[in-house]
Design an enzyme around this catalytic site. Structure first.
Site, PDB file in Angstrom:
ATOM      1  N   SER A 105       0.832  -1.206   0.000  1.00 50.42           N
ATOM      2  CA  SER A 105       0.000   0.000   0.000  1.00 50.42           C
ATOM      3  C   SER A 105       0.861   1.248   0.000  1.00 50.42           C
ATOM      4  O   SER A 105       1.974   1.262   0.549  1.00 50.42           O
ATOM      5  CB  SER A 105      -0.896   0.001   1.241  1.00 50.42           C
ATOM      6  OG  SER A 105      -1.533   1.254   1.416  1.00 50.42           O
ATOM      7  N   TYR A 157      -2.266  -0.451   9.989  1.00 51.03           N
ATOM      8  CA  TYR A 157      -2.469  -0.982   8.638  1.00 51.03           C
ATOM      9  C   TYR A 157      -1.193  -0.820   7.820  1.00 51.03           C
ATOM     10  O   TYR A 157      -0.708  -1.769   7.191  1.00 51.03           O
ATOM     11  CB  TYR A 157      -3.628  -0.255   7.960  1.00 51.03           C
ATOM     12  CG  TYR A 157      -3.760  -0.581   6.489  1.00 51.03           C
ATOM     13  CD1 TYR A 157      -4.158  -1.850   6.083  1.00 51.03           C
ATOM     14  CD2 TYR A 157      -3.474   0.363   5.513  1.00 51.03           C
ATOM     15  CE1 TYR A 157      -4.259  -2.168   4.729  1.00 51.03           C
ATOM     16  CE2 TYR A 157      -3.578   0.062   4.166  1.00 51.03           C
ATOM     17  CZ  TYR A 157      -3.969  -1.204   3.780  1.00 51.03           C
ATOM     18  OH  TYR A 157      -4.064  -1.510   2.455  1.00 51.03           O
TER      19      TYR A 157
END
Length: 336
Positions: A127, A152
């Protein structure tokens, strides 16, 4: 080619599945169908894939080690694309355990399965969130990314490190893909475009963080999938010129690569909302809010490596991509 896609009922996973099925690959989709968001949307995505005879669905959790061991043992996959993950920056603040289970334990099970069954290539979703506190733009894979600002992001950085260790120890070719703000048809209801569209159509206020002073490298889902497909077909090579004196984080002497996949054309959040208003024919009622924990004010992708190695550069503009999303949304929810 026999390909496993984890997260096959997801936004990117189902779109990738269609592309691989249409070119004739045998696709094994893995998904636990959790209730993080509307499961009906997940089943609707899967229904598109199940129309193909070369699609096999396995409803299981990648964090379930015995089930994953059995799946790998019973199938000799040529390639694996790991898209299964607990997604969302903000959700990780309140529910960290979900990220440990799916993004760390689950990914370890994927690595072990690939190792023991000699999978030729493992590609996996990372990501743009891994860039964390970095401020130098555009974000480059050659930059240090040791300052994540959400769990995350930390879990995705951990995936990259775990993958490198398997590439080094076992010669497993691995490629990590840092996605930049993906949007488009069949998207996730927790993502901005989905929430904005729903709110505007319902005449509700929409939350706009950092009072709209945000820049994002919005990347259309079909562009992401094209990049992923090219990566799957090209197992990561080793970099013979890599040096530990000046280590390049994007490659290694092991068969390991990291690529950004982004539009490389950053857009102001307010411009994004304006395009959505034009497509919907309605003005938004904006609820201007402060920056949320875990968010960053700007993202921009350096896609030089993607272009030079794979001959690809995402190009879909938000004017085109947002229109396609709105058309899908209205059709899916039967809005006239």
């Amino acid at each position: 080619m026999k390909v496993m896609i984890t997260g096959a009922a997801g936004f990117i996973g189902s779109t990738l599945g269609l592309k691989l099925l249409e070119r004739g690959d045998e696709v094994h989709g893995v998904d636990c169908i959790n209730d993080y968001y509307d499961v009906n949307l997940k089943w609707a995505r899967l229904k598109r894939l199940q129309e193909y005879d070369n699609f096999i669905f396995h409803q299981l959790d990648i964090a379930n080690r015995p089930a994953m061991e059995k799946l790998f043992e019973e199938n000799q996959f040529d390639a694996v694309m790991n898209l299964a993950a607990q997604a969302g920056v903000r959700y990780s603040i309140d529910n960290p355990a979900a990220y440990i289970d799916a993004n760390l334990v689950g990914f370890a099970n994927i690595l072990e399965g690939c190792r023991h069954t000699k999978v030729a290539h493992l590609a996996f979703a990372s990501s743009s969130s891994v860039y964390g506190a970095n401020t130098k733009m555009p974000f480059s894979e050659k930059d240090n990314v040791d300052h994540p600002i959400s769990l995350y992001a930390a879990s995705k950085k951990a995936n990259e490190l775990m993958a490198h260790s398997y590439a080094h120890l076992y010669g497993l070719p691995v490629t990590g893909l840092r996605f930049f703000t993906v949007y488009g048809p069949w998207g996730r209801p927790d993502m901005a475009l989905f929430k904005f569209t729903r709110g505007i159509l319902a005449d509700e206020s929409i939350p706009v963080y950092n009072r709209g002073q945000m820049i994002r490298d919005f990347t259309y889902v079909d562009d992401i999938v094209e990049g992923v497909t090219r990566v799957i077909d090209r197992p990561a090579p080793s970099n013979s010129s890599w040096s530990g004196d000046k280590p390049d984080p994007s490659s290694s002497k092991a068969p390991y690569r990291i690529y950004n996949i982004g539009n490389s054309n950053p857009v102001q959040l307010m411009r994004y909302i304006n395009v959505l208003e034009e497509c919907l024919g309605k003005k938004a009622n904006l609820d201007l809010m402060p920056m949320q924990d875990g968010d960053v004010p700007a993202t921009t992708a350096d896609v030089t490596a993607l272009e030079s190695d794979l001959g690809y550069r995402p190009e879909t503009t938000i004017d085109v991509g947002v229109r396609r999303f709105v058309d899908w949304y209205k059709n899916y929810y039967d809005i006239t």
